[in-house]
Design an enzyme around this catalytic site. Structure first.
Site: not given
Ligand code: DOR
Ligand code: ZN
Length: 446
Positions: A66, A147, A308
């Protein structure tokens, strides 16, 4: 050899595919010697890690740091502190930022903003720019990977058009660039989402309906057709279903893949209790999917474990209306503990953990001098206490996102210390230096 910067002694190190009792000499951020302490050079400083296990610095290829206009969710400081506390020494930052990382200018801005603020090494993804000249410049500037989101359009790439996708993927092939793909079909997801929204159907089950298994399967099969024509391989992010794992198992020439801890440990029934805190895309699946993912992990169909890490503010997670909840959960500080706990439970070996979290990430994302403990490699080390039992407590996270579906889990296995380029960044719960470096890839067109 003269005096070196640092000696790491006392621990069991993972060297040449096995654990040995040996010490590591580090100088100028590199490993310069490995052996028994009396045979190693003198050092300015010695760190003794008796009873600890010393792994190559672990790498997370899927992190949303972020910052910039999304600093209220996470910053380069908070996100990389979380990485260090989670035993990670290198992370790859996703490009769905504000502003998007999609052009040489936006890449440059992001990199410059991160400079001097990172506790662990960070490499950067870019979205696929529509323009081939921008693509080439991004490669020359050192972007680590691209990506492709098949679940949502970004920039001016038309993801519904196979030819447009093929020409972008052809550029990746031409420049030998790794490319990670979010494999969920936009047409399916958006059709259901619009339908449910228009009917005011907003409970959590409708999110699962919209993000169906079929959406993952369709995206993967469509991609496969294009890849067979091109003869190129892509990396599938956060694989979630048994069916998708089968497609990948049958098409190893075209796919590598990763799985997240939340898809390995949580099934969709937890959403009843955890609501927005268990919403992410792709969503949690069934118990039988979980069983199949573990089977695929054992059979080496899954190449990488990635977090993730997708932090959002508390306000963005607590709505009772699922369409107002932002999908994603923090994962940097729970991934390694959960995987070490699985080692303790006999679900995977420590060797396999190193393969999944260090060696394969370094190989697939072409990160030179990373992923292994050996002479000449970067002095990135993850030091773990394999047996320490503790409770996961999100209120203590370094991440700004202080919630987790793993809240209250008791785990055995603790990230004890994190060394980045020969500098101690994290030690027994405390954060020290901003030792992270920006990872720039060097790639040349063929
Ligand atoms: O759960 C998710 N959050 N999947 C995504 O593809 C994007 C990610 C986000 O950037 O919050
Ligand atoms: Zn992601």
């Amino acid at each position: 050899m003269g005096t070196v910067d640092l000696l790491i002694t006392g621990g069991n190190i993972f060297w040449k595919n096995r654990f040995v009792e040996a010490s590591i000499a580090i100088d100028k951020g590199k490993i310069v010697a490995i052996g028994k302490e009396p045979n190693l050079p003198k050092a300015e400083k010695t760190l003794n890690f008796k009873d600890k296990i010393i792994l190559p610095g672990l790498i997370d290829v899927h992190v949303h740091l972020r910052d910039q206009n999304l600093s209220y969710k996470e910053t380069f400081e908070s996100g990389t502190m979380a990485a260090a506390a989670g035993g990670l020494t290198t992370i790859l930052d996703m490009p769905n930022n504000d502003p998007l990382t999609i052009s040489p200018e936006s890449f440059n801005m992001r990199v410059n903003s991160a400079r001097g603020r990172i506790y662990v090494n960070v490499g950067f993804y870019s979205l696929l720019p529509g323009d081939p000249t921008d693509f080439k410049r991004l490669v020359e500037m050192g972007v680590t990977a691209f990506k492709l989101y098949l679940n949502k359009p970004y920039g001016n790439l038309d993801i519904s058009n196979d030819e447009d996708l093929a020409s972008s993927l052809l550029l990746c092939k031409k420049f030998s660039m790794p490319i990670a793909v979010h494999a969920e079909d936009y047409a399916i997801i958006s059709k259901f989402e619009e339908q449910f929204k228009s009917l005011n159907l907003s409970n959590f089950n409708y999110f699962l309906h919209a993000h169906s298994k079929e959406a993952e399967i369709k995206a993967l099969l469509r991609l496969l057709k294009i890849l067979k024509n091109l003869n190129y391989k892509v990396h599938i992010s956060h694989l979630s279903t048994a069916e998708a794992a089968k497609i990948i198992a049958e098409n190893r020439d075209y796919f590598t893949c990763e799985v997240t801890p939340h898809h390995l440990f949580l099934d969709s029934t937890v959403i009843n209790r955890l609501k927005g805190f268990a919403i992410m895309a792709p969503p949690l699946r069934s118990k039988s999917d979980i069983t199949y993912l573990w089977r695929s992990l054992r059979h080496r169909i899954i190449d990488i474990i990635a977090s993730d890490h997708a932090p959002h503010s508390l306000a963005e997670k607590i709505s009772e209306n699922v369409w107002k909840v932002k999908p994603g959960i923090p994962g940097l500080e729970t991934m390694l503990p959960l995987m070490l706990d699985s080692v303790n439970k006999g679900l995977l070996s420590l060797n396999r953990l190193v393969e999944l979290m260090a060696e394969n990430p370094a190989r697939i994302f072409r990160l030179p001098f990373k992923g292994f403990i050996d002479i000449g490699f970067d002095a990135d080390l993850t030091i773990v206490d394999l047996h320490r039992k503790w409770l996961i407590n999100p209120s203590k996270f370094m991440s700004k996102a202080k919630y987790s579906p793993f809240n209250g889990f008791e785990v055995a296995g603790y990230p004890f210390a994190t060394i980045v380029k020969g500098r101690l960044v994290f030690f027994n719960g405390e954060i020290f230096e901003r030792a992270g470096e920006i990872v720039f890839s060097k790639r040349f067109s063929s």
